[in-house]
Write a protein that holds these residues in place. Structure first.
Motif, mmCIF file in Angstrom:
data_model
loop_
_atom_site.group_PDB
_atom_site.id
_atom_site.type_symbol
_atom_site.label_atom_id
_atom_site.label_comp_id
_atom_site.label_asym_id
_atom_site.label_seq_id
_atom_site.Cartn_x
_atom_site.Cartn_y
_atom_site.Cartn_z
ATOM 1 N N ARG A 141 17.011 -5.503 -2.707
ATOM 2 C CA ARG A 141 16.572 -4.406 -3.575
ATOM 3 C C ARG A 141 15.075 -4.456 -3.851
ATOM 4 O O ARG A 141 14.622 -4.257 -4.977
ATOM 5 N N GLN A 142 14.295 -4.742 -2.848
ATOM 6 C CA GLN A 142 12.853 -4.741 -3.023
ATOM 7 C C GLN A 142 12.247 -3.563 -2.278
ATOM 8 O O GLN A 142 12.824 -3.045 -1.321
ATOM 9 N N VAL A 143 11.098 -3.125 -2.751
ATOM 10 C CA VAL A 143 10.356 -2.053 -2.099
ATOM 11 C C VAL A 143 8.901 -2.492 -1.987
ATOM 12 O O VAL A 143 8.445 -3.384 -2.706
ATOM 13 N N PHE A 144 8.173 -1.870 -1.087
ATOM 14 C CA PHE A 144 6.739 -2.091 -0.984
ATOM 15 C C PHE A 144 6.022 -0.888 -1.588
ATOM 16 O O PHE A 144 6.302 0.258 -1.229
ATOM 17 N N VAL A 145 5.119 -1.163 -2.514
ATOM 18 C CA VAL A 145 4.311 -0.119 -3.142
ATOM 19 C C VAL A 145 3.000 -0.003 -2.375
ATOM 20 O O VAL A 145 2.301 -0.999 -2.170
ATOM 21 N N LEU A 146 2.673 1.211 -1.959
ATOM 22 C CA LEU A 146 1.478 1.420 -1.142
ATOM 23 C C LEU A 146 0.306 1.879 -1.999
ATOM 24 O O LEU A 146 0.455 2.808 -2.803
ATOM 25 N N PRO A 147 -0.853 1.261 -1.847
ATOM 26 C CA PRO A 147 -2.045 1.779 -2.523
ATOM 27 C C PRO A 147 -2.433 3.123 -1.931
ATOM 28 O O PRO A 147 -2.210 3.378 -0.744
ATOM 29 N N ALA A 148 -2.990 3.983 -2.751
ATOM 30 C CA ALA A 148 -3.391 5.311 -2.280
ATOM 31 C C ALA A 148 -4.777 5.637 -2.818
ATOM 32 O O ALA A 148 -5.130 5.255 -3.936
ATOM 33 N N PHE A 149 -5.536 6.352 -2.019
ATOM 34 C CA PHE A 149 -6.915 6.679 -2.367
ATOM 35 C C PHE A 149 -7.174 8.158 -2.106
ATOM 36 O O PHE A 149 -6.477 8.796 -1.319
ATOM 37 N N VAL B 80 4.519 -6.125 -8.298
ATOM 38 C CA VAL B 80 4.038 -5.042 -9.152
ATOM 39 C C VAL B 80 5.134 -4.730 -10.161
ATOM 40 O O VAL B 80 6.309 -4.627 -9.797
ATOM 41 N N HIS B 81 4.759 -4.571 -11.414
ATOM 42 C CA HIS B 81 5.731 -4.320 -12.471
ATOM 43 C C HIS B 81 5.628 -2.878 -12.953
ATOM 44 O O HIS B 81 4.532 -2.340 -13.102
ATOM 45 N N TYR B 82 6.778 -2.293 -13.195
ATOM 46 C CA TYR B 82 6.817 -0.898 -13.620
ATOM 47 C C TYR B 82 6.117 -0.720 -14.965
ATOM 48 O O TYR B 82 6.209 -1.566 -15.854
ATOM 49 N N ALA B 83 5.421 0.404 -15.098
ATOM 50 C CA ALA B 83 4.804 0.798 -16.365
ATOM 51 C C ALA B 83 5.054 2.284 -16.564
ATOM 52 O O ALA B 83 5.257 3.032 -15.596
ATOM 53 N N ALA B 84 5.057 2.728 -17.797
ATOM 54 C CA ALA B 84 5.313 4.138 -18.101
ATOM 55 C C ALA B 84 4.336 5.026 -17.336
ATOM 56 O O ALA B 84 3.139 4.748 -17.281
ATOM 57 N N GLY B 85 4.857 6.078 -16.736
ATOM 58 C CA GLY B 85 4.018 7.009 -15.999
ATOM 59 C C GLY B 85 3.752 6.618 -14.562
ATOM 60 O O GLY B 85 3.026 7.326 -13.848
ATOM 61 N N PHE B 86 4.340 5.515 -14.108
ATOM 62 C CA PHE B 86 4.106 5.022 -12.748
ATOM 63 C C PHE B 86 4.777 5.954 -11.741
ATOM 64 O O PHE B 86 5.958 6.261 -11.851
ATOM 65 N N GLU B 87 4.024 6.419 -10.749
ATOM 66 C CA GLU B 87 4.537 7.305 -9.704
ATOM 67 C C GLU B 87 4.092 6.777 -8.341
ATOM 68 O O GLU B 87 3.274 7.389 -7.654
ATOM 69 N N ALA C 94 -0.460 7.029 -13.072
ATOM 70 C CA ALA C 94 0.408 7.296 -11.925
ATOM 71 C C ALA C 94 0.386 6.157 -10.912
ATOM 72 O O ALA C 94 1.403 5.851 -10.287
ATOM 73 N N HIS C 95 -0.785 5.530 -10.735
ATOM 74 C CA HIS C 95 -0.889 4.424 -9.781
ATOM 75 C C HIS C 95 -1.554 3.193 -10.398
ATOM 76 O O HIS C 95 -1.843 2.230 -9.691
ATOM 77 N N GLY C 96 -1.765 3.232 -11.708
ATOM 78 C CA GLY C 96 -2.448 2.130 -12.364
ATOM 79 C C GLY C 96 -1.736 0.797 -12.243
ATOM 80 O O GLY C 96 -2.372 -0.258 -12.148
ATOM 81 N N ALA C 97 -0.400 0.818 -12.227
ATOM 82 C CA ALA C 97 0.358 -0.434 -12.158
ATOM 83 C C ALA C 97 0.171 -1.159 -10.833
ATOM 84 O O ALA C 97 0.520 -2.338 -10.716
#
Length: 242
Positions: free
Chosen positions: A136-144, A221-228, A203-206
């Protein structure tokens, strides 16, 4: 509902791009697919019956769409208000569920996958495949996004730093490392910045971009309110709330 299926079928180990949009977003989808060389599962919300003809014309006129894109349509019910917005996560869930590979890449339609020969994505995908669904893991991608001062530059000028280098000094550096170094060069020159940092910093601060800049390996990376976040994950992940 299902609408169009690509001529070719993905191998289960390939990565499928998942995206969603309204019909007015078809030009953005065309641009997104131009930066993606694998399969895609796309869900469109159709506000009016005549929009289906627009979608068909787009699909049949694009060689890459015919070969690699599965299209799914969400039609309004008879009781729907003609101008009501469909929750994006409904569209996203349909496209995820319809993907025909084990690993999917979840992106908004206005985001371009910008990777050097898919090396980083392929490595992460192989890890998701080998770990199995129990992890149950995912990879979070940085975006610019491009900064305002980049607007006057030609697209080629902005992308040239990402052309694979063949100089002897680069031979010992992995392709994904070269890609990151070139991106950091754009950051240093003020040409790109964190995606949506001015309008929606949470949206991507976390992702913790300062940590990402210095990182040489994945980190939690840990979830935070507003994370998209944009995700690379297995197709069998729990569906999004809406």
């Amino acid at each position: 509902r299902f609408h169009r299926r690509s001529i070719f079928s993905p191998h289960p180990q390939q990565v499928t791009l998942v995206s969603h949009l309204a019909v007015r977003g078809l030009p953005a989808l065309t641009q997104q697919l131009s930066s993606w060389s694998s399969f895609a599962s796309v869900c469109l919300v159709v506000a009016k019956e005549e929009e289906k003809a627009v979608i068909d014309k787009w699909w049949r006129s694009s060689a890459s769409a015919l070969q690699l894109v599965d299209l799914h349509l969400l039609l309004p019910s008879a009781s729907s208000h003609p101008h009501s917005e469909c929750p994006a996560n409904i569209l996203r869930n349909i496209a995820i569920g319809a993907a025909r590979s084990t690993v999917v890449l979840l992106l908004d339609v206005d985001v371009l996958p910008f990777t050097d020969r898919m090396v980083a994505i392929d490595r992460a995908a192989q890890r998701l495949l080998s770990d199995g669904s129990d992890e149950r893991q995912v990879f979070v991608l940085p975006a610019f996004e491009f900064a305002a001062q980049a607007a006057t530059m030609k697209p080629l000028d902005l992308r040239q730093d990402f052309v694979p280098s063949s100089t002897p000094a680069d031979q010992h550096v992995g392709a994904h490392t070269r890609e990151k170094l070139r991106l950091l060069s754009l950051l240093d020159r003020g040409l790109v910045r964190q995606h949506r940092v001015l309008h929606s910093p949470r949206a991507h601060g976390a992702c913790d971009y300062e940590r990402w800049i210095a990182a040489t390996r994945p980190y939690a990376v840990h979830y935070a309110a507003g994370f998209e976040p944009f995700l690379l994950c297995r197709q069998d992940i729990p569906r999004f709330d809406w």
